[in-house]
Design an enzyme around this catalytic site. Structure first.
Site, PDB file in Angstrom:
ATOM      1  CG  ASN A  12      -9.223  -0.557  -9.409  1.00  0.00           C
ATOM      2  OD1 ASN A  12      -8.354  -1.435  -9.493  1.00  0.00           O
ATOM      3  ND2 ASN A  12      -8.937   0.698  -9.102  1.00  0.00           N
ATOM      4  CE  LYS A  14      -8.947   0.798  -5.621  1.00  0.00           C
ATOM      5  NZ  LYS A  14      -9.194   1.882  -4.676  1.00  0.00           N
ATOM      6  CG  HIS A  95      -6.928   4.590  -9.518  1.00  0.00           C
ATOM      7  ND1 HIS A  95      -6.551   4.926  -8.238  1.00  0.00           N
ATOM      8  CD2 HIS A  95      -8.188   4.099  -9.423  1.00  0.00           C
ATOM      9  CE1 HIS A  95      -7.547   4.644  -7.407  1.00  0.00           C
ATOM     10  NE2 HIS A  95      -8.549   4.143  -8.108  1.00  0.00           N
ATOM     11  CD  GLU A  97      -6.002   3.548  -4.859  1.00  0.00           C
ATOM     12  OE1 GLU A  97      -5.813   2.496  -5.508  1.00  0.00           O
ATOM     13  OE2 GLU A  97      -7.029   3.742  -4.166  1.00  0.00           O
ATOM     14  CD  GLU A 165     -12.144   5.939  -9.411  1.00  0.00           C
ATOM     15  OE1 GLU A 165     -12.890   4.999  -9.164  1.00  0.00           O
ATOM     16  OE2 GLU A 165     -10.900   5.872  -9.303  1.00  0.00           O
ATOM     17  N   GLY A 171     -12.479   4.554  -1.185  1.00  0.00           N
ATOM     18  CA  GLY A 171     -12.211   3.682  -0.042  1.00  0.00           C
ATOM     19  C   GLY A 171     -12.585   4.285   1.302  1.00  0.00           C
ATOM     20  CB  SER A 210     -17.481   5.226  -1.272  1.00  0.00           C
ATOM     21  OG  SER A 210     -16.236   5.350  -0.600  1.00  0.00           O
TER      22      SER A 210
END
Ligand code: PGA
Length: 248
Positions: A12, A14, A95, A97, A165, A171, A210
């Site tokens: 991904n 991003k 996702h 985010e 996730e 991250g 991660s």
């Protein structure tokens, strides 16, 4: 891993990189044939360039989102059919985010997944708890509720993919314990088989958050972990390929 399921290692990317950088990264992962399927998901704008950089390789290309409608007056959005037309075969949906930045609900994600399936794309639907939810002992329940709300009927039959996730692991360099990952993946398998029946025994369940070359072997060896959704480490070709290698 689950016996009989070929792992999927998905990158991904991003909102990172120029077109030149994306093309270079694509060139870097091109030769990475392993026992796993490889997928990279660049920003929309770079998809055509990455598709052409990867032509002739087995690395697939996906989007990071799509609109639920096939077309229409939706300024700034991209439809599943447009992703297909650009050469994408997969799309990441829901996702965390996007759920956080754009207020996407389970119902929104479900509608997008329906649209992706109708266009012939493979949806990768993301679920995962926040740190507060994990500390409150609600992780399994949160994930099951997100699956129930975000996956459309026919999802498993059509080969849809699920990515677990945990929001707090994305991250941050932190990951759940191996036992915790295995527990959630086992619960996801039970929930999917309970709803979709036998086809869900073959649904690919990815872990994301991660994932690095240093932890990939241990994570990918866990039961019902059938691949990884990789953010930061997918921006370095050697790291992405090392993770792919860990998948077999
Ligand atoms: P990360 O991101 O690997 O950088 O934690 C994973 C993701 O958001 O898909």
């Amino acid at each position: 891993m689950t016996p009989g399921i070929r792992p999927l290692i998905a990158g991904n990317w991003k909102m990172h990189g120029t077109l030149a950088e994306a093309s270079r990264l694509a060139e870097g992962v091109k030769g990475g044939a392993t026992g796993a399927d490889l997928l990279v998901c660049p920003p929309f704008l770079h998809i055509p360039g990455v598709v052409s950089a990867l032509r002739g390789s087995s690395v697939a290309v996906g989007g990071q989102d799509c609109h639920a409608a096939a077309k229409g007056a939706h300024t700034g959005d991209v439809s599943a059919a447009m992703l297909c037309d650009a050469g994408a075969t997969h799309v990441i949906l829901g996702h965390s985010e996007r759920r956080a930045d754009h207020g996407e609900t389970d119902a929104d994600v479900r509608a997008k997944a329906e649209s992706a399936l109708a266009a012939g794309l493979t949806p990768i639907v993301c679920v995962g708890e926040t740190e507060d939810q994990r500390l409150a002992g609600e992780a399994e329940h949160v994930v099951e509720a997100q699956l129930a709300g975000s996956l459309p009927d026919g999802f498993a039959e059509a080969g849809g993919v699920v990515a677990y996730e945990p929001v707090w692991a994305i991250g941050t360099g932190r990951t759940p314990t191996e036992d915790d990952i295995a527990a959630i993946h086992g619960a996801m398998r039970r929930a999917l088989v309970g709803r979709f029946g036998k086809p869900a025994e073959a649904t690919r369940l990815l872990y994301g958050g991660s994932v690095k070359p240093g932890n990939a072997v241990a994570i990918l060896a866990l039961p019902h972990v059938d691949g990884a959704l990789v953010g930061g480490a997918s921006l370095v070709a050697a790291d992405f390929l090392a993770i792919a290698q860990a998948a077999g």
